[in-house]
Design a protein around this motif. Structure first.
Motif, PDB file in Angstrom:
ATOM      1  N   LEU A 191       0.969  -1.192   0.028  1.00 46.15           N
ATOM      2  CA  LEU A 191      -0.044   0.242  -0.390  1.00 46.15           C
ATOM      3  C   LEU A 191       1.010   1.436  -0.573  1.00 46.15           C
ATOM      4  O   LEU A 191       0.551   1.989  -0.740  1.00 46.15           O
ATOM      5  CB  LEU A 191      -1.023  -0.449   1.017  1.00 46.15           C
ATOM      6  N   ALA A 192       2.120   1.011   1.326  1.00 41.99           N
ATOM      7  CA  ALA A 192       2.911   2.138   1.349  1.00 41.99           C
ATOM      8  C   ALA A 192       3.367   2.640  -0.050  1.00 41.99           C
ATOM      9  O   ALA A 192       3.875   3.878  -1.070  1.00 41.99           O
ATOM     10  CB  ALA A 192       3.679   2.077   2.287  1.00 41.99           C
ATOM     11  N   TRP A 193       3.676   1.715  -1.656  1.00 41.15           N
ATOM     12  CA  TRP A 193       4.212   1.376  -2.490  1.00 41.15           C
ATOM     13  C   TRP A 193       3.536   2.113  -3.236  1.00 41.15           C
ATOM     14  O   TRP A 193       3.773   3.392  -4.198  1.00 41.15           O
ATOM     15  CB  TRP A 193       5.009   0.253  -2.886  1.00 41.15           C
ATOM     16  N   PRO A 198       2.479   7.431  -7.992  1.00 39.26           N
ATOM     17  CA  PRO A 198       2.172   8.716  -7.964  1.00 39.26           C
ATOM     18  C   PRO A 198       3.138   9.815  -7.319  1.00 39.26           C
ATOM     19  O   PRO A 198       2.872  10.855  -7.858  1.00 39.26           O
ATOM     20  CB  PRO A 198       0.756   8.418  -7.640  1.00 39.26           C
ATOM     21  N   ALA A 199       2.242   9.612  -6.032  1.00 35.76           N
ATOM     22  CA  ALA A 199       3.573  11.385  -5.219  1.00 35.76           C
ATOM     23  C   ALA A 199       4.763  11.453  -5.701  1.00 35.76           C
ATOM     24  O   ALA A 199       4.733  12.657  -6.067  1.00 35.76           O
ATOM     25  CB  ALA A 199       2.768  10.940  -3.701  1.00 35.76           C
ATOM     26  N   ARG A 200       5.702  10.294  -5.553  1.00 33.51           N
ATOM     27  CA  ARG A 200       6.843  10.540  -6.001  1.00 33.51           C
ATOM     28  C   ARG A 200       7.358  10.761  -8.172  1.00 33.51           C
ATOM     29  O   ARG A 200       7.593  12.197  -8.161  1.00 33.51           O
ATOM     30  CB  ARG A 200       8.279   9.432  -6.691  1.00 33.51           C
ATOM     31  N   ARG A 201       5.830  10.632  -9.297  1.00 33.82           N
ATOM     32  CA  ARG A 201       5.700  10.935 -10.135  1.00 33.82           C
ATOM     33  C   ARG A 201       5.547  12.856 -10.020  1.00 33.82           C
ATOM     34  O   ARG A 201       5.699  13.929 -10.704  1.00 33.82           O
ATOM     35  CB  ARG A 201       5.412  10.196 -11.236  1.00 33.82           C
ATOM     36  N   LEU A 202       4.374  12.790  -8.889  1.00 35.09           N
ATOM     37  CA  LEU A 202       3.378  14.500  -9.177  1.00 35.09           C
ATOM     38  C   LEU A 202       4.875  14.725  -8.442  1.00 35.09           C
ATOM     39  O   LEU A 202       5.393  16.541  -8.681  1.00 35.09           O
ATOM     40  CB  LEU A 202       2.699  14.192  -8.476  1.00 35.09           C
ATOM     41  N   GLY A 212      11.417  25.722 -14.496  1.00 32.80           N
ATOM     42  CA  GLY A 212      11.342  25.787 -16.199  1.00 32.80           C
ATOM     43  C   GLY A 212      11.430  24.914 -17.290  1.00 32.80           C
ATOM     44  O   GLY A 212      10.146  25.751 -18.464  1.00 32.80           O
ATOM     45  N   GLU A 213      10.252  23.780 -16.897  1.00 32.14           N
ATOM     46  CA  GLU A 213      10.673  23.133 -18.188  1.00 32.14           C
ATOM     47  C   GLU A 213       9.176  22.792 -17.791  1.00 32.14           C
ATOM     48  O   GLU A 213       8.439  22.226 -16.998  1.00 32.14           O
ATOM     49  CB  GLU A 213      11.107  21.693 -17.430  1.00 32.14           C
ATOM     50  N   PHE A 214       7.857  23.447 -18.954  1.00 35.65           N
ATOM     51  CA  PHE A 214       6.395  23.487 -18.877  1.00 35.65           C
ATOM     52  C   PHE A 214       6.221  22.496 -19.521  1.00 35.65           C
ATOM     53  O   PHE A 214       5.188  22.907 -20.920  1.00 35.65           O
ATOM     54  CB  PHE A 214       6.476  24.617 -19.205  1.00 35.65           C
ATOM     55  N   ASN A 215       6.895  21.020 -19.375  1.00 34.13           N
ATOM     56  CA  ASN A 215       5.928  20.095 -20.302  1.00 34.13           C
ATOM     57  C   ASN A 215       4.952  19.159 -19.316  1.00 34.13           C
ATOM     58  O   ASN A 215       5.903  19.061 -18.364  1.00 34.13           O
ATOM     59  CB  ASN A 215       7.002  18.904 -21.441  1.00 34.13           C
ATOM     60  N   PRO A 216       3.329  18.784 -20.332  1.00 32.25           N
ATOM     61  CA  PRO A 216       2.399  17.815 -19.348  1.00 32.25           C
ATOM     62  C   PRO A 216       3.334  16.340 -19.519  1.00 32.25           C
ATOM     63  O   PRO A 216       3.935  15.758 -20.486  1.00 32.25           O
ATOM     64  CB  PRO A 216       1.985  18.113 -20.007  1.00 32.25           C
ATOM     65  N   ASP A 217       2.983  16.290 -18.516  1.00 31.30           N
ATOM     66  CA  ASP A 217       3.828  13.945 -17.954  1.00 31.30           C
ATOM     67  C   ASP A 217       2.733  13.552 -18.199  1.00 31.30           C
ATOM     68  O   ASP A 217       1.697  13.380 -17.118  1.00 31.30           O
ATOM     69  CB  ASP A 217       4.179  14.549 -16.723  1.00 31.30           C
ATOM     70  N   PRO A 218       2.448  12.474 -19.036  1.00 34.10           N
ATOM     71  CA  PRO A 218       1.093  11.751 -19.172  1.00 34.10           C
ATOM     72  C   PRO A 218       1.179  10.588 -18.037  1.00 34.10           C
ATOM     73  O   PRO A 218      -0.557  10.105 -17.744  1.00 34.10           O
ATOM     74  CB  PRO A 218       1.228  11.364 -20.713  1.00 34.10           C
ATOM     75  N   THR A 219       1.891  10.360 -17.720  1.00 33.56           N
ATOM     76  CA  THR A 219       2.692   9.816 -16.821  1.00 33.56           C
ATOM     77  C   THR A 219       1.868   9.840 -15.029  1.00 33.56           C
ATOM     78  O   THR A 219       1.482   8.931 -14.403  1.00 33.56           O
ATOM     79  CB  THR A 219       3.311   9.030 -16.324  1.00 33.56           C
ATOM     80  N   LEU A 220       1.183  10.715 -15.075  1.00 32.06           N
ATOM     81  CA  LEU A 220       0.849  11.447 -14.351  1.00 32.06           C
ATOM     82  C   LEU A 220      -0.658  11.614 -13.935  1.00 32.06           C
ATOM     83  O   LEU A 220      -1.465  11.251 -13.221  1.00 32.06           O
ATOM     84  CB  LEU A 220       0.778  12.690 -13.816  1.00 32.06           C
ATOM     85  N   THR A 222      -2.474   8.666 -14.658  1.00 33.85           N
ATOM     86  CA  THR A 222      -2.223   6.719 -14.567  1.00 33.85           C
ATOM     87  C   THR A 222      -2.775   6.526 -12.933  1.00 33.85           C
ATOM     88  O   THR A 222      -1.838   7.339 -12.457  1.00 33.85           O
ATOM     89  CB  THR A 222      -0.997   6.338 -14.966  1.00 33.85           C
ATOM     90  N   GLY A 223      -2.991   5.534 -12.671  1.00 31.17           N
ATOM     91  CA  GLY A 223      -2.783   4.929 -10.912  1.00 31.17           C
ATOM     92  C   GLY A 223      -3.924   4.680 -10.679  1.00 31.17           C
ATOM     93  O   GLY A 223      -5.297   4.985 -11.107  1.00 31.17           O
ATOM     94  N   THR A 224      -4.108   5.633  -9.440  1.00 28.22           N
ATOM     95  CA  THR A 224      -5.655   5.387  -8.822  1.00 28.22           C
ATOM     96  C   THR A 224      -6.278   6.375  -9.348  1.00 28.22           C
ATOM     97  O   THR A 224      -5.858   7.759  -9.388  1.00 28.22           O
ATOM     98  CB  THR A 224      -5.313   5.499  -6.878  1.00 28.22           C
ATOM     99  N   THR A 225      -7.724   6.645  -8.657  1.00 28.44           N
ATOM    100  CA  THR A 225      -8.281   7.409  -9.329  1.00 28.44           C
ATOM    101  C   THR A 225      -8.431   9.503  -8.914  1.00 28.44           C
ATOM    102  O   THR A 225      -8.326  10.139  -9.396  1.00 28.44           O
ATOM    103  CB  THR A 225     -10.313   7.420  -9.162  1.00 28.44           C
ATOM    104  N   GLU A 226      -8.006   9.494  -7.133  1.00 27.33           N
ATOM    105  CA  GLU A 226      -7.445  10.571  -6.876  1.00 27.33           C
ATOM    106  C   GLU A 226      -5.877  11.230  -7.649  1.00 27.33           C
ATOM    107  O   GLU A 226      -6.633  12.252  -7.649  1.00 27.33           O
ATOM    108  CB  GLU A 226      -6.563  10.225  -5.101  1.00 27.33           C
ATOM    109  N   PHE A 227      -4.983  10.568  -7.334  1.00 26.78           N
ATOM    110  CA  PHE A 227      -3.499  10.406  -8.033  1.00 26.78           C
ATOM    111  C   PHE A 227      -3.874  10.961  -9.438  1.00 26.78           C
ATOM    112  O   PHE A 227      -3.272  11.736 -10.241  1.00 26.78           O
ATOM    113  CB  PHE A 227      -2.769   9.454  -7.834  1.00 26.78           C
ATOM    114  N   LYS A 228      -4.799  10.635  -9.687  1.00 30.86           N
ATOM    115  CA  LYS A 228      -5.271  10.637 -11.987  1.00 30.86           C
ATOM    116  C   LYS A 228      -6.203  11.809 -12.036  1.00 30.86           C
ATOM    117  O   LYS A 228      -5.338  12.830 -12.636  1.00 30.86           O
ATOM    118  CB  LYS A 228      -6.333   9.242 -12.215  1.00 30.86           C
ATOM    119  N   GLN A 229      -6.440  12.071 -11.086  1.00 28.04           N
ATOM    120  CA  GLN A 229      -7.604  13.657 -10.999  1.00 28.04           C
ATOM    121  C   GLN A 229      -6.607  14.762 -10.949  1.00 28.04           C
ATOM    122  O   GLN A 229      -6.992  15.569 -11.383  1.00 28.04           O
ATOM    123  CB  GLN A 229      -8.594  13.622 -10.033  1.00 28.04           C
ATOM    124  N   ALA A 230      -5.770  14.563  -9.777  1.00 23.29           N
ATOM    125  CA  ALA A 230      -4.531  15.372  -9.664  1.00 23.29           C
ATOM    126  C   ALA A 230      -3.874  15.630 -10.938  1.00 23.29           C
ATOM    127  O   ALA A 230      -3.268  16.880 -10.801  1.00 23.29           O
ATOM    128  CB  ALA A 230      -3.807  14.657  -8.426  1.00 23.29           C
TER     129      ALA A 230
END
Length: 461
Positions: A191-193, A198-202, A212-220, A222-230
């Motif tokens: 569960l901790a992993w 997702p928190a580490r990706r964010l 200064g790198e304003f590029n969207p990250d598609p991997t963000l 993915t994952g649980t609903t809450e982190f996916k929405q974030a």
């Protein structure tokens, strides 16, 4: 069968909770069936042993008419066996049909007390039952024919088997705690992993934005609903900031470009007026201010060109490839005007950023030092605590202490030697500071030991 994927964070937490509750429920339901301290039917093997003992006793006392003598012989045999600790045999109890225990003992011992408890605690004796008392197992009853009468036979014996696993766990809380930890720890680690990934990706995406790198990250996304929405909200924010910065920079570029047209017409009109009317102080002043305005617009256009999409263009460059040629050219230019420029060896490190901005920022500082220095300019570069330090010093008139922080403001010019008569527009250091801040660095101005201005730049590696 493939298990359904749980996409919700709360779903994972509830799944682990219910899984743990299921394990506890299984343990609770299984314990009565595994606990020998609860009366239950004997196994077929145990029933065969009881029947063999009954048959042996019936054969041994087949010709004995007195039940009292039979009980006495059984008690005597038990006492003889008990004297030898290594060969402790079973205890045999004869009970009449009214429930009275037949014994030759004067006092009721603990075995008889256990037997009375066993008889009263069992609801029915349709089949032989067994129950554990400490390390003593009672089994019975089986019907036995002695002295031409029917009695019930109970057998007591030492129970040398190890207790069941669950029974040991519940009897020893420390071991139970270890088992619960052994079962729950992998689930909690998983569960901790699952929560940390997702928190580490964010976190990494936020650090890239800070660089200064304003590029969207598609991997963000993915994952649980809450982190996916974030992650979706974060990418939308990055795109909005990217468009806002690009729009502002393009607007500045367009305005600067449009100002050039009337400025060009103004200079042409000034030239025509000078041709018709001849030289005059007023026309000369108009032309001088027009040239200064043109230079200012040129610098604004240069700033706009450098900053446009500079937050997107990021690459890793060796420090030597960025500034070694600039320092060499500056050294040559200083010699041409009778000044000396020294620079230290550039560290063998790489910097991630926009090369044009980094080169323009340091070049502007060096050229200011050459312009205002009287005879000596020193440039030092060194690495300390994952930071690159660049120090540029000159022996010129310097800047008053109360104006050191103001020189980075756009269009600001000091009131002493570095004033508008030097030809500056007040945008150079503002452009430099903007470029350094875009790379998460900082620039500071102070008085140099040489007597002039000292510029200290720090850039993270």
């Amino acid at each position: 069968m493939k298990l359904p994927k749980i996409s919700s964070l709360y779903g994972r937490i509830f799944a682990i909770f219910w899984f743990t509750m299921l394990l506890v429920l299984i343990a609770v339901l299984a314990l009565p069936h595994l606990d020998p301290r609860v009366a239950r039917e004997v196994s077929t093997e145990t029933l065969g042993q009881i029947s063999a003992n009954r048959d042996r006793i019936e054969r041994q006392f087949a010709n004995e008419p007195s039940i009292g003598r039979i009980v006495y012989q059984l008690d005597k045999s038990e006492r003889m066996h008990n004297k030898d600790r290594k060969t402790k045999g079973p205890s045999f109890f004869i009970v009449d049909k009214t429930g009275n225990i037949l014994s030759t003992q004067k006092h009721v011992d603990f075995k008889e007390r256990m037997l009375k408890n066993f008889i009263t605690s069992v609801d029915t004796f349709d089949k032989p039952m067994q129950k554990l008392y400490g390390r003593y197992m009672l089994v019975g009853p089986v019907s036995i024919n002695l002295a031409k009468q029917e009695y019930d036979l109970y057998i007591g014996m030492r129970w040398n088997q190890p207790p069941p696993f669950l029974l040991r766990m519940f009897d020893k809380p420390f071991q139970l705690l270890l088992v619960v930890m052994a079962v729950s720890t992998p689930l909690l680690l998983w569960l901790a992993w699952a929560l940390s990934q997702p928190a580490r990706r964010l976190e990494r995406a936020a650090k890239r934005v800070a660089k200064g790198e304003f590029n969207p990250d598609p991997t963000l996304e993915t994952g649980t609903t809450e982190f996916k929405q974030a992650g979706q909200s974060f990418n939308q924010m990055v795109l909005a900031v990217n468009q806002m910065i690009s729009g502002q920079q393009r607007l500045l570029s367009d305005i600067s470009h449009e100002l050039r047209s009337p400025l060009t017409r103004l200079r042409m009109a000034t030239g025509l007026a000078t041709r018709k009317q001849g030289e005059s102080a007023e026309l000369t002043r108009i032309d001088t201010e027009a040239q200064r305005l043109e230079q200012m617009i040129a610098e604004l256009l240069e700033l706009s060109r450098m900053n446009t999409d500079s937050h997107v263009t990021r690459e890793s460059q060796p420090a030597s490839s960025l500034w070694e040629e600039i320092f060499s050219d500056a050294q040559f230019e200083a010699e041409q005007v009778g000044k000396t420029l020294h620079f230290s060896t550039i560290p063998e490190i790489s910097i991630v950023g926009n090369p044009k901005l980094l080169m323009s920022a340091i070049e502007n500082i060096v050229r200011n030092a050459i312009r205002y220095g009287e005879s000596e300019i020193n440039i030092a570069l060194y690495q300390h605590d994952d930071m690159l330090h660049i120090i540029v010093e000159d022996d010129g008139p310097g800047v008053p202490d109360d104006e050191l922080d103001d020189i980075f403001r756009p269009f600001y010019r000091v009131s002493t030697a570095r004033d508008r008569d030097s030809g500056g527009t007040g945008l150079g250091l503002a452009i430099t500071q903007s470029a350094i801040l875009q790379h998460r660095g900082q620039i500071m101005a102070s008085r140099s030991e040489l007597g002039g201005l000292k510029m200290h730049v720090e850039l993270p590696l």
